[in-house]
Design a protein around this motif. Structure first.
Motif, PDB file in Angstrom:
ATOM      1  N   VAL A   1       0.850  -1.195   0.000  1.00 20.70           N
ATOM      2  CA  VAL A   1       0.000   0.000   0.000  1.00 20.70           C
ATOM      3  C   VAL A   1       0.882   1.240   0.000  1.00 20.70           C
ATOM      4  O   VAL A   1       1.769   1.384   0.836  1.00 20.70           O
ATOM      5  CB  VAL A   1      -0.929   0.005   1.233  1.00 20.70           C
ATOM      6  N   ARG A   2       0.621   2.148  -0.920  1.00 19.25           N
ATOM      7  CA  ARG A   2       1.441   3.347  -1.053  1.00 19.25           C
ATOM      8  C   ARG A   2       0.765   4.602  -0.518  1.00 19.25           C
ATOM      9  O   ARG A   2       1.396   5.656  -0.401  1.00 19.25           O
ATOM     10  CB  ARG A   2       1.829   3.549  -2.526  1.00 19.25           C
ATOM     11  N   ASN A   3      -0.498   4.507  -0.194  1.00 22.19           N
ATOM     12  CA  ASN A   3      -1.181   5.657   0.400  1.00 22.19           C
ATOM     13  C   ASN A   3      -0.526   6.023   1.731  1.00 22.19           C
ATOM     14  O   ASN A   3      -0.078   5.142   2.457  1.00 22.19           O
ATOM     15  CB  ASN A   3      -2.646   5.334   0.689  1.00 22.19           C
ATOM     16  N   PRO A   4      -0.505   7.283   2.081  1.00 25.12           N
ATOM     17  CA  PRO A   4      -0.037   7.642   3.418  1.00 25.12           C
ATOM     18  C   PRO A   4      -0.970   7.056   4.468  1.00 25.12           C
ATOM     19  O   PRO A   4      -2.181   6.941   4.233  1.00 25.12           O
ATOM     20  CB  PRO A   4      -0.078   9.172   3.409  1.00 25.12           C
ATOM     21  N   PRO A   5      -0.446   6.660   5.615  1.00 24.07           N
ATOM     22  CA  PRO A   5      -1.291   6.043   6.647  1.00 24.07           C
ATOM     23  C   PRO A   5      -2.491   6.887   7.046  1.00 24.07           C
ATOM     24  O   PRO A   5      -3.525   6.358   7.446  1.00 24.07           O
ATOM     25  CB  PRO A   5      -0.324   5.866   7.828  1.00 24.07           C
ATOM     26  N   GLN A   6      -2.385   8.209   6.918  1.00 24.88           N
ATOM     27  CA  GLN A   6      -3.489   9.090   7.305  1.00 24.88           C
ATOM     28  C   GLN A   6      -4.749   8.843   6.489  1.00 24.88           C
ATOM     29  O   GLN A   6      -5.846   9.203   6.910  1.00 24.88           O
ATOM     30  CB  GLN A   6      -3.065  10.554   7.163  1.00 24.88           C
ATOM     31  N   ASP A   7      -4.597   8.209   5.319  1.00 19.34           N
ATOM     32  CA  ASP A   7      -5.766   7.939   4.478  1.00 19.34           C
ATOM     33  C   ASP A   7      -6.672   6.870   5.070  1.00 19.34           C
ATOM     34  O   ASP A   7      -7.871   6.841   4.787  1.00 19.34           O
ATOM     35  CB  ASP A   7      -5.320   7.483   3.077  1.00 19.34           C
ATOM     36  N   TYR A   8      -6.111   5.963   5.862  1.00 19.35           N
ATOM     37  CA  TYR A   8      -6.911   4.822   6.334  1.00 19.35           C
ATOM     38  C   TYR A   8      -6.709   4.516   7.818  1.00 19.35           C
ATOM     39  O   TYR A   8      -7.271   3.553   8.339  1.00 19.35           O
ATOM     40  CB  TYR A   8      -6.556   3.566   5.534  1.00 19.35           C
ATOM     41  N   SER A   9      -5.921   5.328   8.507  1.00 19.37           N
ATOM     42  CA  SER A   9      -5.576   5.000   9.880  1.00 19.37           C
ATOM     43  C   SER A   9      -5.290   6.254  10.686  1.00 19.37           C
ATOM     44  O   SER A   9      -4.975   7.308  10.128  1.00 19.37           O
ATOM     45  CB  SER A   9      -4.330   4.088   9.897  1.00 19.37           C
ATOM     46  N   GLN A  10      -5.385   6.117  11.996  1.00 17.29           N
ATOM     47  CA  GLN A  10      -4.943   7.172  12.900  1.00 17.29           C
ATOM     48  C   GLN A  10      -3.591   6.824  13.524  1.00 17.29           C
ATOM     49  O   GLN A  10      -3.148   7.464  14.464  1.00 17.29           O
ATOM     50  CB  GLN A  10      -5.988   7.395  13.992  1.00 17.29           C
ATOM     51  N   GLY A  11      -2.953   5.809  12.950  1.00 17.15           N
ATOM     52  CA  GLY A  11      -1.671   5.360  13.465  1.00 17.15           C
ATOM     53  C   GLY A  11      -0.503   5.850  12.646  1.00 17.15           C
ATOM     54  O   GLY A  11      -0.652   6.569  11.656  1.00 17.15           O
ATOM     55  N   GLN A  12       0.680   5.417  13.053  1.00 19.10           N
ATOM     56  CA  GLN A  12       1.920   5.755  12.377  1.00 19.10           C
ATOM     57  C   GLN A  12       2.724   4.485  12.142  1.00 19.10           C
ATOM     58  O   GLN A  12       2.556   3.487  12.846  1.00 19.10           O
ATOM     59  CB  GLN A  12       2.738   6.730  13.217  1.00 19.10           C
ATOM     60  N   ASN A  13       3.616   4.547  11.159  1.00 19.03           N
ATOM     61  CA  ASN A  13       4.433   3.387  10.816  1.00 19.03           C
ATOM     62  C   ASN A  13       5.538   3.216  11.853  1.00 19.03           C
ATOM     63  O   ASN A  13       6.437   4.051  11.968  1.00 19.03           O
ATOM     64  CB  ASN A  13       5.037   3.579   9.419  1.00 19.03           C
ATOM     65  N   LEU A  14       5.457   2.144  12.623  1.00 21.53           N
ATOM     66  CA  LEU A  14       6.444   1.896  13.671  1.00 21.53           C
ATOM     67  C   LEU A  14       7.855   1.719  13.113  1.00 21.53           C
ATOM     68  O   LEU A  14       8.837   1.932  13.835  1.00 21.53           O
ATOM     69  CB  LEU A  14       6.058   0.646  14.457  1.00 21.53           C
ATOM     70  N   LEU A  15       7.956   1.312  11.863  1.00 20.16           N
ATOM     71  CA  LEU A  15       9.262   1.041  11.258  1.00 20.16           C
ATOM     72  C   LEU A  15       9.850   2.258  10.551  1.00 20.16           C
ATOM     73  O   LEU A  15      10.967   2.194  10.041  1.00 20.16           O
ATOM     74  CB  LEU A  15       9.145  -0.119  10.267  1.00 20.16           C
ATOM     75  N   ALA A  16       9.112   3.357  10.524  1.00 21.45           N
ATOM     76  CA  ALA A  16       9.620   4.569   9.883  1.00 21.45           C
ATOM     77  C   ALA A  16      10.769   5.149  10.708  1.00 21.45           C
ATOM     78  O   ALA A  16      10.713   5.154  11.942  1.00 21.45           O
ATOM     79  CB  ALA A  16       8.505   5.597   9.744  1.00 21.45           C
TER      80      ALA A  16
END
Length: 218
Positions: free
Chosen positions: A127-142
């Motif tokens: 998935v290439r969408n930014p997480p804000q499009d489908y979640s209120q979370g953040q990428n833990l691996l970023a």
């Protein structure tokens, strides 16, 4: 807190645990040992799953996530036992292990949330969408991962959990009775209004996000 006899690694434990008749204060150490044995039983089941994946040649192509849904308190900080009753570290902290094939081991410190799991997994699935499009979370691996606060809730309250304060806001009349303002070590804050003023912007953001992905009723 159920487990087979061969999973008893913590003894002595309460052999007959009846929620209605247990002496929680007097038997808490025995109850906690029973919990540890049950957790060991769960660990074994996780081991069975990973062994099966490895045996089928699937482990190196599988994301494995081990995640508790809540912590468990054994009267360490209050007169309470269990979960879904307080927002202290014992009830809100939980095990979280994410194994990503090919990824180097790392430890993520600071505040995290269950909301971060979708934002972490979806990019790994393409998935290439930014997480804000489908979640209120953040990428833990970023590389720049940082969460300023987390959100938790029980039946009657929703809570802001930050590095400095933990503030519970009522969602109904019963929640208003136990509106708490604590510091990071779960101690009551003397100047409650000052604490709430310091997190006003985050509180507004938190409340707006509660309905961000909800469909309006009509």
């Amino acid at each position: 807190y159920n487990f087979p006899p061969d999973c008893a690694i913590a003894e002595p434990y309460l052999d007959d645990f009846n929620y209605l008749s247990a002496d929680f204060k007097g038997q808490m150490s025995l109850i906690k040992n029973r919990y540890l044995n049950a957790a060991h039983h769960v660990d074994r089941q996780i081991g069975r799953v990973t062994a099966y994946l490895a045996g089928k040649g699937l482990l190196d192509n599988t994301i494995v996530i081990v995640l508790g849904d809540h912590g468990e308190e054994f009267m360490e900080r209050s007169e309470r036992w269990g979960h879904a009753a307080e927002f202290n570290r014992y009830q809100t902290s939980t095990v979280a292990v994410v194994r990503v094939p090919g990824a180097k081991p790392q430890v993520i410190s600071g505040i995290t949330s269950h909301l971060d799991i979708p934002a972490t997994v979806m990019p790994l699935l393409g998935v290439r969408n930014p997480p804000q499009d489908y979640s209120q979370g953040q990428n833990l691996l970023a590389p720049d991962f940082r969460r300023d606060y987390a959100v938790a809730a029980d039946w009657h309250r929703v809570a802001y959990i930050g590095e400095k304060y933990k503030v519970a806001f009522p969602t109904n009349a019963r929640g208003a009775v136990r509106m708490e303002v604590l510091d990071a070590d779960d101690r009551p804050v003397v100047d409650r209004e000052q604490a709430k003023a310091e997190i006003r912007q985050e509180t507004v953001e938190m409340m707006n996000n509660l309905t961000r992905f909800s469909r309006p009723r009509g």
